[in-house]
Design a protein around this motif. Structure first.
Motif, PDB file in Angstrom:
ATOM      1  N   UNK A  79     -13.625  18.874 -62.758  1.00  0.00           N
ATOM      2  CA  UNK A  79     -14.732  19.636 -62.173  1.00  0.00           C
ATOM      3  C   UNK A  79     -14.498  19.843 -60.683  1.00  0.00           C
ATOM      4  N   UNK A  80     -14.058  18.768 -59.994  1.00  0.00           N
ATOM      5  CA  UNK A  80     -13.769  18.856 -58.570  1.00  0.00           C
ATOM      6  C   UNK A  80     -12.674  19.893 -58.319  1.00  0.00           C
ATOM      7  N   UNK A  81     -11.600  19.838 -59.105  1.00  0.00           N
ATOM      8  CA  UNK A  81     -10.515  20.814 -58.937  1.00  0.00           C
ATOM      9  C   UNK A  81     -11.016  22.243 -59.152  1.00  0.00           C
ATOM     10  N   UNK A  82     -11.787  22.435 -60.220  1.00  0.00           N
ATOM     11  CA  UNK A  82     -12.319  23.765 -60.498  1.00  0.00           C
ATOM     12  C   UNK A  82     -13.187  24.249 -59.351  1.00  0.00           C
ATOM     13  N   UNK A  83     -14.013  23.344 -58.817  1.00  0.00           N
ATOM     14  CA  UNK A  83     -14.921  23.721 -57.737  1.00  0.00           C
ATOM     15  C   UNK A  83     -14.143  24.091 -56.482  1.00  0.00           C
ATOM     16  N   UNK A  84     -13.129  23.286 -56.144  1.00  0.00           N
ATOM     17  CA  UNK A  84     -12.328  23.586 -54.949  1.00  0.00           C
ATOM     18  C   UNK A  84     -11.667  24.952 -55.100  1.00  0.00           C
ATOM     19  N   UNK A  85     -11.050  25.183 -56.247  1.00  0.00           N
ATOM     20  CA  UNK A  85     -10.340  26.442 -56.480  1.00  0.00           C
ATOM     21  C   UNK A  85     -11.321  27.617 -56.405  1.00  0.00           C
ATOM     22  N   UNK A  86     -12.462  27.496 -57.088  1.00  0.00           N
ATOM     23  CA  UNK A  86     -13.404  28.620 -57.131  1.00  0.00           C
ATOM     24  C   UNK A  86     -13.996  28.895 -55.748  1.00  0.00           C
ATOM     25  N   UNK A  87     -14.393  27.832 -55.026  1.00  0.00           N
ATOM     26  CA  UNK A  87     -15.027  28.043 -53.728  1.00  0.00           C
ATOM     27  C   UNK A  87     -14.029  28.625 -52.719  1.00  0.00           C
TER      28      UNK A  87
END
Lengths: 283, 288
Positions: A79-87
């Motif tokens: 989730x953290x990785x997805x959030x970093x990438x998306x933001x």
């Protein structure tokens, strides 16, 4: 209107009820697969999930599949990785696209038309052709298994430049001119005058970019091979490959990884749907 | 930052660096690579048109190309027509209509991996779909949707359509809301029924949006990959393998970078037709 008034009230009610039946039938088709997955995720180990006819509801609903899957599925990490990438993708995209759109909407300079045409022409090139050289370039730049590697190829899009340029063009030029009279330079005009006035377009671009970055699968699949850097789709794909026989766990993992985006969507649905409508009209 | 001649270029710089590094330069490199033999280990060697001649002799390439065209022909009409009716449906002034709009949009925001898993489970032999079709007396024997060469491609197409419906519905909804009410009021006075209004007013007024949806869904159908990768892996016996899947496996499983690039160039040429129409439509909107 006259004709409608003549309709018997009964007919109106029948029409309403049949519309609702239709709406609900379509709803079952659209979210049925997710509900079925949820039902499976809630079924206990003693229940045969492959029995025929299938049981629509779990006999003894349990959350144990969710706690089991959380032990083998590093959800928070993904989730953290997805959030970093998306933001990162969203922030850089909005920034770069609106910077590039400003001179294209407002200034006259040499090569303006050719630059605009070249930017728009990038829409014609499928990423599925570029992925091979972009992979090689990214390896050379040391971008494998990095957030930047996942993000950089997607941080400027022709769609974004086009959308922001259209938005800037709707702002009256007199606003720039009076700011310039007050001594503002181009950068200040862009930041203080124009950007606050194009917020709706920024929201549209944000949502579009966010949804595509969040769901992106092909590029992360290519550029990431380190589990620690997996985004949610990659992690889930690995989970379903590892536990092919245990559908309770796969279902629980899939439901868990849906939760973040569904939450964001439900909170901001007005903007999601409004943004898609605006995107449709603009481009 | 003074207002000199450099200013516009400074604004354009970051975006253009990205587009240059990740689109224009790779584009040239892809074209060049398509004329080479390159496996990432030894240096590329120039082989002229060998990759292309080999490609045209490769049965699997033709198979994936055919599958891609079947995909296009199957998915595009469904995605152009069905969402019109959905849009009309959710444009009714009914209590709770916003709920239904959102529900139909949920497949759009979920990742294809989740969607693929959900449908994989629905498609199982003892699964929900066979059960429902059995109840409705449509089938007498369960169908192995994803593991039969007869049905795998079709089954994945259904998922693509299902996932796209909500998005195109919203595009049409934008179109519907731009149609002036007065047209329908005039039709009511003339005593037109629902179907007549649909054919005479709604569909003609939606034509620009139909064009947009046709182009968008065509380009997307030509590039389909994720659904295939997650649900069938191109199988069984390559029966659901599409062109992009072929490019992916040639490039990243077999490291035939040059050969895969040649297939990529073919993909580019095939999508070009749709892209050019797309640009024309955008240009028209732009000049208005």
């Amino acid at each position: 209107m006259a004709k409608q008034k003549k309709q018997a009230p009964n007919r109106k009610i029948v029409k309403k009820i049949s519309l609702y039946i239709l709406l609900i039938a379509v709803t079952l088709f659209m979210i049925g697969p997710f509900l079925w997955l949820l039902s499976t995720a809630l079924k206990s180990g003693s229940e045969n999930i492959f029995q025929y006819p299938p049981k629509l509801l779990p006999e003894e609903p349990t959350l144990s599949n969710f706690s089991t899957v959380m032990e083998v599925f590093p959800f928070w990490r993904y989730l953290f990785n997805s959030a970093v990438v998306a933001v990162l993708t969203v922030v850089l995209n909005v920034l770069f696209c609106s910077l590039a759109a400003y001179p294209l909407a407002r200034m006259n300079f040499k090569g303006k038309n050719i630059i605009f045409v070249l930017i728009i022409a990038t829409m014609m090139i499928p990423f599925q052709l570029l992925m091979i050289p972009v992979y090689i370039i990214s390896l050379k730049l040391g971008l494998q298994n990095t957030y930047l590697g996942m993000v950089l190829p997607h941080v400027t899009t022709a769609f974004g430049v086009f959308l922001m340029r259209q938005a800037f063009m709707t702002v009256p030029k007199s606003l720039d001119e009076s700011a310039r009279m007050d001594g503002a330079n181009s950068f200040q005009i862009w930041l203080r005058v124009l950007m606050p006035l194009v917020k709706p377009a920024m929201v549209t671009l944000t949502i579009f970019t966010f949804v595509s970055a969040w769901g992106d699968f092909l590029w992360p699949l290519i550029i990431v091979n380190d589990n620690d850097m997996y985004t949610l789709p990659l992690g889930l794909n690995m989970l379903s490959g590892t536990f092919t026989s245990d559908w309770r766990l796969i279902a629980a993992g899939a439901i868990i990884s849906m939760i973040p985006i569904i939450t964001i969507f439900l909170l901001l649905q007005r903007f999601f749907i409004g943004g898609a409508m605006k995107g449709a009209i603009k481009g | 930052m003074r207002n000199n001649k450099l200013t516009p270029y400074l604004f354009l710089l970051p975006g253009c660096i990205i587009l240059g590094a990740f689109i224009f330069y790779p584009m040239l490199q892809a074209i060049w690579m398509s004329f080479t033999d390159y496996n990432m280990i030894t240096d590329p060697s120039f082989v002229k048109f060998d990759n292309y001649t080999q490609l045209f002799q490769d049965d699997l390439f033709w198979k994936t190309l055919t599958n891609t065209l079947i995909y296009l022909v199957g998915v595009v009409p469904a995605l152009v027509i069905a969402p019109i009716f959905l849009a009309v449906l959710v444009n009714q002034k009914l209590k709770g209509i916003a709920f239904f709009r959102s529900a139909y949009y949920i497949p759009v925001v979920t990742s294809l991996v989740v969607a693929g898993i959900a449908w994989d489970w629905v498609y199982k032999e003892n699964g929900l779909l066979n059960y429902v079709l059995d109840l409705l007396n449509i089938i007498s024997e369960p169908i192995p949707w994803l593991t039969s060469t007869q049905t795998a491609l079709f089954a994945v197409m259904v998922v693509t359509v299902w996932k796209g419906l909500g998005y195109y519905m919203i595009i049409y909804l934008a179109g519907l809301q731009s149609i002036p009410d007065s047209l329908y009021e005039a039709a009511d006075i003339d005593g037109a029924n629902w179907w007549q209004k649909m054919i005479r007013i709604t569909i003609p007024m939606l034509m620009p949006f139909v064009l947009i949806v046709t182009i968008m869904s065509s380009i997307a159908a030509m590039k389909v990959f994720e659904e295939i990768y997650v649900m069938t892996g191109g199988g069984p016996l390559h029966s659901s393998e599409t062109l992009v899947f072929y490019i992916y496996t040639e490039a990243f499983d077999r490291l035939n970078m040059g050969y895969a690039s040649a297939a990529g160039v073919i993909l580019f040429l095939l999508t070009l037709v749709f892209s050019l129409i797309n640009l024309k439509v955008m240009g028209k909107d732009n000049s208005e």
